[in-house]
Design a protein around this motif. Structure first.
Motif, PDB file in Angstrom:
ATOM      1  N   TYR A  10     -35.544 -11.261 -24.931  1.00  0.00           N
ATOM      2  CA  TYR A  10     -34.526 -12.594 -25.248  1.00  0.00           C
ATOM      3  C   TYR A  10     -35.321 -13.339 -26.639  1.00  0.00           C
ATOM      4  CZ  TYR A  10     -30.821 -11.842 -22.158  1.00  0.00           C
ATOM      5  OH  TYR A  10     -29.937 -11.519 -21.387  1.00  0.00           O
ATOM      6  N   ALA A  11     -36.676 -13.315 -26.623  1.00  0.00           N
ATOM      7  CA  ALA A  11     -37.298 -14.137 -27.676  1.00  0.00           C
ATOM      8  C   ALA A  11     -37.202 -13.410 -29.107  1.00  0.00           C
ATOM      9  CB  ALA A  11     -38.609 -14.306 -27.367  1.00  0.00           C
ATOM     10  N   THR A  12     -37.098 -11.981 -28.775  1.00  0.00           N
ATOM     11  CA  THR A  12     -37.009 -10.988 -30.213  1.00  0.00           C
ATOM     12  C   THR A  12     -35.703 -11.419 -30.976  1.00  0.00           C
ATOM     13  OG1 THR A  12     -36.302  -9.218 -29.146  1.00  0.00           O
ATOM     14  CG2 THR A  12     -38.679  -9.473 -29.288  1.00  0.00           C
ATOM     15  N   HIS A  13     -34.570 -11.681 -30.063  1.00  0.00           N
ATOM     16  CA  HIS A  13     -33.169 -12.070 -30.404  1.00  0.00           C
ATOM     17  C   HIS A  13     -33.043 -13.384 -30.576  1.00  0.00           C
ATOM     18  CE1 HIS A  13     -33.144  -7.960 -28.983  1.00  0.00           C
ATOM     19  NE2 HIS A  13     -32.032  -7.899 -29.625  1.00  0.00           N
ATOM     20  N   GLY A  14     -34.069 -14.425 -30.749  1.00  0.00           N
ATOM     21  CA  GLY A  14     -34.007 -15.832 -30.963  1.00  0.00           C
ATOM     22  C   GLY A  14     -33.700 -16.590 -29.817  1.00  0.00           C
ATOM     23  N   GLN A  15     -33.427 -16.122 -28.714  1.00  0.00           N
ATOM     24  CA  GLN A  15     -33.306 -17.104 -27.767  1.00  0.00           C
ATOM     25  C   GLN A  15     -34.683 -17.160 -26.715  1.00  0.00           C
ATOM     26  OE1 GLN A  15     -30.128 -15.901 -25.031  1.00  0.00           O
ATOM     27  NE2 GLN A  15     -30.517 -17.465 -23.362  1.00  0.00           N
ATOM     28  N   MET A  16     -35.322 -18.402 -26.839  1.00  0.00           N
ATOM     29  CA  MET A  16     -36.754 -18.619 -26.410  1.00  0.00           C
ATOM     30  C   MET A  16     -36.694 -19.186 -24.812  1.00  0.00           C
ATOM     31  SD  MET A  16     -37.840 -17.697 -29.115  1.00  0.00           S
ATOM     32  CE  MET A  16     -39.797 -17.907 -28.696  1.00  0.00           C
ATOM     33  N   LEU A  17     -37.167 -18.180 -24.098  1.00  0.00           N
ATOM     34  CA  LEU A  17     -37.501 -18.627 -22.578  1.00  0.00           C
ATOM     35  C   LEU A  17     -38.843 -18.637 -22.342  1.00  0.00           C
ATOM     36  CD1 LEU A  17     -34.803 -16.199 -21.316  1.00  0.00           C
ATOM     37  CD2 LEU A  17     -34.432 -18.502 -21.548  1.00  0.00           C
ATOM     38  N   PRO A  18     -39.236 -19.320 -21.121  1.00  0.00           N
ATOM     39  CA  PRO A  18     -40.777 -19.463 -20.850  1.00  0.00           C
ATOM     40  C   PRO A  18     -41.039 -18.065 -20.483  1.00  0.00           C
ATOM     41  CG  PRO A  18     -39.414 -21.178 -19.730  1.00  0.00           C
ATOM     42  CD  PRO A  18     -38.570 -20.423 -20.521  1.00  0.00           C
ATOM     43  N   PRO A  19     -42.328 -17.425 -21.289  1.00  0.00           N
ATOM     44  CA  PRO A  19     -42.765 -16.221 -21.371  1.00  0.00           C
ATOM     45  C   PRO A  19     -43.476 -15.947 -20.037  1.00  0.00           C
ATOM     46  CG  PRO A  19     -44.238 -17.495 -22.390  1.00  0.00           C
ATOM     47  CD  PRO A  19     -43.157 -18.451 -22.045  1.00  0.00           C
ATOM     48  N   TYR A  20     -43.027 -16.350 -18.785  1.00  0.00           N
ATOM     49  CA  TYR A  20     -43.925 -15.997 -17.463  1.00  0.00           C
ATOM     50  C   TYR A  20     -43.108 -15.269 -16.631  1.00  0.00           C
ATOM     51  CZ  TYR A  20     -46.670 -19.521 -20.214  1.00  0.00           C
ATOM     52  OH  TYR A  20     -47.483 -20.025 -21.116  1.00  0.00           O
ATOM     53  N   ASP A  21     -42.083 -14.693 -16.859  1.00  0.00           N
ATOM     54  CA  ASP A  21     -41.325 -14.022 -15.985  1.00  0.00           C
ATOM     55  C   ASP A  21     -42.097 -12.747 -15.393  1.00  0.00           C
ATOM     56  OD1 ASP A  21     -40.769 -13.276 -18.658  1.00  0.00           O
ATOM     57  OD2 ASP A  21     -39.406 -11.616 -17.545  1.00  0.00           O
ATOM     58  N   SER A  22     -42.725 -12.040 -16.139  1.00  0.00           N
ATOM     59  CA  SER A  22     -43.426 -10.846 -15.605  1.00  0.00           C
ATOM     60  C   SER A  22     -44.591 -11.170 -14.666  1.00  0.00           C
ATOM     61  CB  SER A  22     -43.888  -9.986 -16.731  1.00  0.00           C
ATOM     62  OG  SER A  22     -42.719  -9.611 -17.398  1.00  0.00           O
ATOM     63  N   ARG A  23     -45.101 -12.249 -15.041  1.00  0.00           N
ATOM     64  CA  ARG A  23     -45.957 -12.662 -14.017  1.00  0.00           C
ATOM     65  C   ARG A  23     -45.854 -13.131 -12.605  1.00  0.00           C
ATOM     66  NH1 ARG A  23     -50.883 -16.627 -16.804  1.00  0.00           N
ATOM     67  NH2 ARG A  23     -51.083 -15.566 -18.719  1.00  0.00           N
ATOM     68  N   GLU A  24     -44.674 -13.820 -12.678  1.00  0.00           N
ATOM     69  CA  GLU A  24     -44.210 -14.203 -11.391  1.00  0.00           C
ATOM     70  C   GLU A  24     -43.597 -13.124 -10.635  1.00  0.00           C
ATOM     71  OE1 GLU A  24     -40.485 -16.925  -9.734  1.00  0.00           O
ATOM     72  OE2 GLU A  24     -41.176 -17.323 -11.803  1.00  0.00           O
ATOM     73  N   THR A  25     -43.031 -12.162 -11.478  1.00  0.00           N
ATOM     74  CA  THR A  25     -42.220 -11.102 -10.685  1.00  0.00           C
ATOM     75  C   THR A  25     -43.474 -10.015 -10.129  1.00  0.00           C
ATOM     76  OG1 THR A  25     -40.263 -10.634 -12.058  1.00  0.00           O
ATOM     77  CG2 THR A  25     -41.041  -8.927 -11.041  1.00  0.00           C
ATOM     78  N   LEU A  26     -44.387  -9.909 -10.620  1.00  0.00           N
ATOM     79  CA  LEU A  26     -45.741  -9.057 -10.225  1.00  0.00           C
ATOM     80  C   LEU A  26     -46.323  -9.804  -9.233  1.00  0.00           C
ATOM     81  CD1 LEU A  26     -46.702  -7.574 -13.660  1.00  0.00           C
ATOM     82  CD2 LEU A  26     -45.713  -6.392 -12.017  1.00  0.00           C
ATOM     83  N   GLU A  27     -46.302 -11.086  -9.186  1.00  0.00           N
ATOM     84  CA  GLU A  27     -47.034 -11.960  -8.084  1.00  0.00           C
ATOM     85  C   GLU A  27     -46.234 -11.715  -6.709  1.00  0.00           C
ATOM     86  OE1 GLU A  27     -47.197 -16.069  -9.664  1.00  0.00           O
ATOM     87  OE2 GLU A  27     -49.174 -15.419 -10.644  1.00  0.00           O
ATOM     88  N   ARG A  28     -44.847 -11.798  -6.860  1.00  0.00           N
ATOM     89  CA  ARG A  28     -43.938 -11.291  -5.948  1.00  0.00           C
ATOM     90  C   ARG A  28     -44.311  -9.848  -5.253  1.00  0.00           C
ATOM     91  NH1 ARG A  28     -37.902 -13.624  -7.497  1.00  0.00           N
ATOM     92  NH2 ARG A  28     -38.509 -15.655  -8.036  1.00  0.00           N
ATOM     93  N   VAL A  29     -44.391  -8.931  -6.012  1.00  0.00           N
ATOM     94  CA  VAL A  29     -44.700  -7.586  -5.676  1.00  0.00           C
ATOM     95  C   VAL A  29     -46.097  -7.645  -4.829  1.00  0.00           C
ATOM     96  CG1 VAL A  29     -44.919  -5.295  -6.378  1.00  0.00           C
ATOM     97  CG2 VAL A  29     -43.377  -6.490  -7.581  1.00  0.00           C
ATOM     98  N   ALA A  30     -46.871  -8.220  -5.464  1.00  0.00           N
ATOM     99  CA  ALA A  30     -48.156  -8.366  -4.805  1.00  0.00           C
ATOM    100  C   ALA A  30     -48.196  -8.946  -3.416  1.00  0.00           C
ATOM    101  CB  ALA A  30     -49.366  -9.107  -5.897  1.00  0.00           C
ATOM    102  N   LEU A  31     -47.638 -10.033  -3.400  1.00  0.00           N
ATOM    103  CA  LEU A  31     -47.480 -10.709  -2.087  1.00  0.00           C
ATOM    104  C   LEU A  31     -46.663  -9.614  -0.990  1.00  0.00           C
ATOM    105  CD1 LEU A  31     -47.423 -13.194  -0.444  1.00  0.00           C
ATOM    106  CD2 LEU A  31     -45.259 -13.818  -1.307  1.00  0.00           C
ATOM    107  N   ALA A  32     -45.532  -8.982  -1.652  1.00  0.00           N
ATOM    108  CA  ALA A  32     -44.954  -8.169  -0.534  1.00  0.00           C
ATOM    109  C   ALA A  32     -45.786  -6.954  -0.099  1.00  0.00           C
ATOM    110  CB  ALA A  32     -43.817  -7.734  -1.243  1.00  0.00           C
ATOM    111  N   ILE A  33     -46.570  -6.527  -1.087  1.00  0.00           N
ATOM    112  CA  ILE A  33     -47.439  -5.204  -0.752  1.00  0.00           C
ATOM    113  C   ILE A  33     -48.557  -5.947   0.434  1.00  0.00           C
ATOM    114  CG2 ILE A  33     -49.387  -3.910  -1.505  1.00  0.00           C
ATOM    115  CD1 ILE A  33     -47.878  -3.881  -4.253  1.00  0.00           C
TER     116      ILE A  33
END
Length: 242
Positions: free
Chosen positions: A40-63
């Motif tokens: 979305y940032a590449t299209h001009g809509q700025m969002l907090p850029p930490y979604d991948s970290r949070e998602t991967l932390e969730r995966v690690a927790l599930a493992i």
């Protein structure tokens, strides 16, 4: 985690929207949509850029929670084909560590059909594992047991005049006792579709029953969405333990 009998096998549905398959020691997750914020940032809509970290932390927790040694991701792993190249170093390191620690298989989806496994793991369009079909989008008319994602199902109910929306799995069963399951979206930055939407009910045919399922209070709770021979549509059900 709560136990779930599906297609004559035992599974567990985690509080974090994943499915654990004990016999295969495998974790199933759908619709991670990694690097959605940077897209979305590449299209001009700025969002907090930490979604991948949070998602991967969730995966690690599930493992850690399940002890899984295999991971199957059911498509739309990245929000677009170029997402792997936008991972910031911390998230890239997290993902590389996860793919080294497990037998990781990326099943591609409509958002990332041409993705590359730059951080490890292997790629597949769809798989059949121990008689279960693993793919991104449910295939109408499929009669084999199937796990998929794509629709981001959410249960929409009203309780005591309060509207509640929660991610859920959608499970269909046929006359033979077999069935198919759409997993909820696992990613941190994902919306959802009403589990009773006609598009979902149509994709799950043929079926005798279709239910929304989610863990609540340490139990598996299910809500009826559709029962044959009624026309495909949404019928809000009453909660019951399973």
């Amino acid at each position: 985690m709560v136990p779930l009998s599906f297609a004559n096998e035992e599974f567990f549905l985690t509080e974090g929207r994943a499915v654990f398959w004990p016999r295969e020691n495998a974790l199933l997750v759908a619709d991670l949509h990694l690097e959605k914020a940077s897209f979305y940032a590449t299209h001009g809509q700025m969002l907090p850029p930490y979604d991948s970290r949070e998602t991967l932390e969730r995966v690690a927790l599930a493992i850690r929670e399940t002890g899984a040694r295999r991971v199957f991701t059911l498509g739309d792993n990245f929000h677009d084909n170029a997402g792997t190249g936008r991972l910031e170093p911390h998230a890239a390191g997290m993902l590389a560590a996860l793919t080294r620690a497990t037998d990781w298989v990326w099943i591609t989806g409509n958002h990332d059909h041409a993705m590359e496994a730059q951080a490890g793991g292997t790629l597949a369009h769809e798989l059949e594992v121990a008689g279960m079909v693993l793919r991104h989008q449910a295939k109408a008319g499929e009669t084999r047991p199937e796990f998929s994602g794509h629709y981001h199902p959410r249960l929409h109910i009203t309780v005591r005049q309060r509207r509640i929306r929660r991610p859920c799995a959608v499970v269909s069963r046929d006359a033979s006792g077999s069935g198919r399951m759409i997993l909820p979206a696992f990613g941190a930055l994902t919306g959802g579709m009403d589990a009773a939407d006609p598009a979902i009910l149509k994709a799950m045919q043929p079926a005798s029953t279709i239910h929304a399922m989610l863990p609540a209070g340490g139990k598996l709770v299910q809500f009826s969405l559709w029962t044959s021979p009624h026309p495909a549509g949404a019928a809000e059900g009453a909660a019951s333990g399973a």
